[in-house]
Design an enzyme around this catalytic site. Sequence first.
Site, short mmCIF file in Angstrom:
data_model
loop_
_atom_site.label_atom_id
_atom_site.label_comp_id
_atom_site.label_asym_id
_atom_site.label_seq_id
_atom_site.Cartn_x
_atom_site.Cartn_y
_atom_site.Cartn_z
N CYS A 167 0.81 -1.22 0.00
CA CYS A 167 0.00 0.00 0.00
C CYS A 167 0.85 1.27 0.00
CB CYS A 167 -0.95 0.01 1.18
SG CYS A 167 -2.06 -1.40 1.23
N HIS A 189 -3.15 7.17 2.89
CA HIS A 189 -3.58 5.91 2.27
C HIS A 189 -4.97 5.55 2.80
CE1 HIS A 189 -4.00 1.87 1.09
NE2 HIS A 189 -3.68 1.34 2.25
N ASN A 247 -10.01 0.04 0.12
CA ASN A 247 -8.55 0.10 0.18
C ASN A 247 -8.00 -0.45 -1.15
OD1 ASN A 247 -5.83 -0.43 0.54
ND2 ASN A 247 -6.04 -1.19 2.64
#
Length: 338
Positions: A116, A259, A289
């Site tokens: 990520c 994020h 996500n």
Amino acid sequence: MTQHAALIGLGAHLPPRQVTNDDLSRTLDTSDEWIATRTGIRTRRWATPGQATGDLAVEAGHRALKSAGLAPEPGAVDVLVLATTTPDHPCPATAPRVAARLGLGPIAAYDMGAACSGFVYALATAAAQISAGQARRVLVIGAETMSSLLDTGDRTTAVIFGDGAGAAVLTAVPDAAAPGVLLATDLGSDGSGFDLAYVPGGGSREAAAGPVRDPAAHTLTMQGEKVFAHAVTRMADSVTSLLGRVGWAAGDVDRLVGHQANIRILTSLARRLQFPVERLVLNIDRVGNTSAASIPLALTDAVAAGELTAGDRVVLAAFGGGLSWGSIALTWPEIAAV
Ligand code: ACO
């Protein structure tokens, strides 16, 4: 003369297949209420069968080039970096084929694997290549089909992740204070936590072709609570050290683009930094996500919504598997996201 890397283009692409919390609740022991309250996610996109990360990356790359006023042709950029944790194949890297499909010529093209945090790692690396004189313009793409790693029967991961792609173009400029210049970067990792969010199989330690053929080994497993705690502290520490380097106080920052892992992670991060929650950029409700695609997708949405305007002091902050994390500061340029 030293060159500096400035953001001049931004684009994003989502696959068309929408998967809502209610869709997931039909097959999983979960609910829209649980997912929305615990994560902030209401819906996400998943790739359709046959649609791969490279396909999403090409679309986002096209849009970022257009936003930068560049045609997809040889000479447009001299490097392509693709941040992804879901490459089209274990070998080779996905980036060269994306460059070829975009018609960018025989340029340097490589994948960046930092889960990520991949987009922030890729932007920092691309900026360093520009400062070192190795590149004049770089296309940086974050693209993922996280759905390809999910056990759709596991409610602890299946509800979290989405697919998508976002991209940015960096160019060399002589003025260190020009709008869009990446003013400072901070990257870090802690491999002792490698198994807090990971896919056990499919690599050299437990190869798909080897004796261990447990299908569950090829899906993402995550210790959510531990990842949550690390995400908040690591991003807070990274941003604090970044701000020290760039000479800004937390209150000087107009927009924090974190994020999009979990809305509670982002609000906890804001509290820890004593940063106003209303200045967070959020689009997790619509996309979930999306790992390395998360930050460029959030940036593109924020520009489209008028939440990011020229002159804003912006901080990007990412955290992911690895463990890995990073942050970047810039003054927002005049830019049309596509
Ligand atoms: N629906 C209903 N209940 C659920 C669900 C679900 N989808 N998922 C878990 N639960 C249950 C659990 O079983 C548990 O039940 P129990 O108390 O009876 O045992 C309860 O809810 C609480 O579970 P927790 O895991 O403690 O829930 P938490 O509030 O921590 O939320 C979550 C879980 C959303 C995963 C959170 O921990 C999180 O967001 N973690 C960070 C994820 C992240 O940042 N990932 C990025 C890195 S990954 C990468 O780089 C690829």
